[in-house]
Design an enzyme around this catalytic site. Structure first.
Site, PDB file in Angstrom:
ATOM      1  CG  ASN A   9      -1.752   1.242   1.328  1.00 25.39           C
ATOM      2  OD1 ASN A   9      -1.869   1.994   0.357  1.00 25.39           O
ATOM      3  ND2 ASN A   9      -2.350   1.472   2.482  1.00 25.39           N
ATOM      4  CE  LYS A  11      -0.128   3.582   4.681  1.00 26.22           C
ATOM      5  NZ  LYS A  11      -0.317   3.793   6.101  1.00 26.22           N
ATOM      6  CG  HIS A  97      -5.992   1.920   4.842  1.00 22.26           C
ATOM      7  ND1 HIS A  97      -5.630   2.834   5.797  1.00 22.26           N
ATOM      8  CD2 HIS A  97      -4.937   1.075   4.686  1.00 22.26           C
ATOM      9  CE1 HIS A  97      -4.390   2.562   6.197  1.00 22.26           C
ATOM     10  NE2 HIS A  97      -3.956   1.496   5.550  1.00 22.26           N
ATOM     11  CD  GLU A  99      -3.403   5.543   6.359  1.00 18.62           C
ATOM     12  OE1 GLU A  99      -3.367   5.590   5.117  1.00 18.62           O
ATOM     13  OE2 GLU A  99      -2.489   5.037   7.048  1.00 18.62           O
ATOM     14  CD  GLU A 169      -3.897  -2.518   7.092  1.00 17.35           C
ATOM     15  OE1 GLU A 169      -2.801  -2.784   6.599  1.00 17.35           O
ATOM     16  OE2 GLU A 169      -4.480  -1.440   6.907  1.00 17.35           O
ATOM     17  N   GLY A 175       1.896   2.226  10.762  1.00 20.30           N
ATOM     18  CA  GLY A 175       2.829   3.347  10.642  1.00 20.30           C
ATOM     19  C   GLY A 175       3.464   3.758  11.959  1.00 20.30           C
ATOM     20  CB  SER A 215       4.726  -1.837  12.030  1.00 24.13           C
ATOM     21  OG  SER A 215       4.274  -0.507  12.263  1.00 24.13           O
TER      22      SER A 215
HETATM   23  C1  PEP Z   1      -0.967   0.143   5.785  1.00 18.95           C
HETATM   24  O1  PEP Z   1      -0.808   1.170   5.173  1.00 18.95           O
HETATM   25  O2  PEP Z   1      -1.953  -0.538   5.522  1.00 18.95           O
HETATM   26  C2  PEP Z   1       0.025  -0.243   6.786  1.00 18.95           C
HETATM   27  C3  PEP Z   1      -0.148  -1.357   7.423  1.00 18.95           C
HETATM   28  O3  PEP Z   1       1.078   0.612   6.971  1.00 18.95           O
HETATM   29  P1  PEP Z   1       2.467   0.244   7.717  1.00 18.95           P
HETATM   30  O4  PEP Z   1       2.933  -1.055   7.148  1.00 18.95           O
HETATM   31  O5  PEP Z   1       3.372   1.394   7.392  1.00 18.95           O
HETATM   32  O6  PEP Z   1       2.162   0.135   9.168  1.00 18.95           O
END
Ligand code: PEP
Length: 253
Positions: A9, A11, A97, A99, A169, A175, A215
């Site tokens: 992803n 983003k 997601h 976000e 998630e 992040g 992460s």
């Molecule tokens: C994500 O964007 O779905 C995500 C899990 O980000 P990260 O791996 O940076 O935590």
């Protein structure tokens, strides 16, 4: 065997030339995908054409969208519909997601409509769910995630639900550098599978890929993916580094 998936992803990151460099670097890394494994790149929509041509001919590699509008066309300035993505060869669309839920107020009901829009074009929704920190601290993450699944997916038939990929998630791990432990991931992934088993039966639930996101990096991917109900990862930050993402692909079981 269920599909094992490493999904990137990106983003809202990278310029066009940076995106090009990243994909070309990745193509030069030592990585391989078995028949039951896939690598999916959810790139900014403006780079879909470029990414598709750079990755053309690569087996089990797909370019995905990060979101779509719930309607197929109309006066929705700035939006992109699922049929538009299908028309440029996109077969996977990330939905819900955290976000998007937080910054764009996407509700479970809206996501149910988006899921329908993606299935209507015979593509795969990569449906994100996951709890915020206060819910994890209260120990109510299972019922929180179960409600997200029920509200957005339980109207689907068994035939439709096996086309959906779930990405669990935990928001507190996205992040932040804080990863769920492999035991925490396994525990809730098994719970998610049991929720689908109760609704659709065990053999349907066993066919649904459930990815972990939060992460994920080269250093922890193997341990996370070794869990029986963790079928790969949805990866943000580490997907922007070719060597990291190649190692994550190689960690798929
Ligand atoms: C994500 O964007 O779905 C995500 C899990 O980000 P990260 O791996 O940076 O935590």
């Amino acid at each position: 065997m269920r599909k094992q998936i490493a999904a990137a992803n990106w983003k809202m990151n990278l310029s066009q030339s940076e995106a090009d460099t990243l994909l070309n670097e990745l193509l030069q890394t030592d990585h391989s995908l078995a028949a039951h494994q896939e690598a999916i790149f959810a790139v900014p929509a403006i780079y879909i054409h470029q990414a598709t041509s750079t990755l053309a001919g690569k087996q089990n590699v797909f370019v995905a969208a990060q979101n779509c509008h719930q309607k197929s066309n109309g006066a929705y300035t700035g939006e992109i519909s699922a049929p538009m993505f299908a028309s440029v060869g996109v077969k996977h669309i990330v939905l819900g997601h955290s976000e998007r839920r937080e910054y764009f107020a996407e509700s479970d009901a809206l996501l149910a409509e988006k899921v329908n829009a993606v299935l209507a074009i015979d593509s795969t929704p990569i449906f994100c769910c996951g709890e915020p920190l206060e819910i994890r601290e209260a120990g109510t993450q299972n019922s929180f995630v179960e409600a997200q699944l029920k509200n957005s997916l339980f109207h689907l038939s068994a035939e439709q639900i096996i086309k959906v990929v779930i990405a669990y998630e935990p928001i507190w791990a996205i992040g932040t550098g804080k990863t769920a432990s492999s035991e925490q991931a396994q525990e809730i992934h098994a719970y998610i599978r049991s929720v689908f088993a109760t609704k659709y039966g065990q053999s349907i639930a066993d066919q649904i890929s459930i990815l972990y996101g939060g992460s994920v990096k080269a250093a922890n991917a193997k341990e996370l993916f070794s869990q029986p109900d963790v079928d790969g990862g949805l990866v943000g930050g580490a997907s922007l580094i070719a060597s990291e993402f190649a190692a994550i692909i190689n960690a798929l079981k």
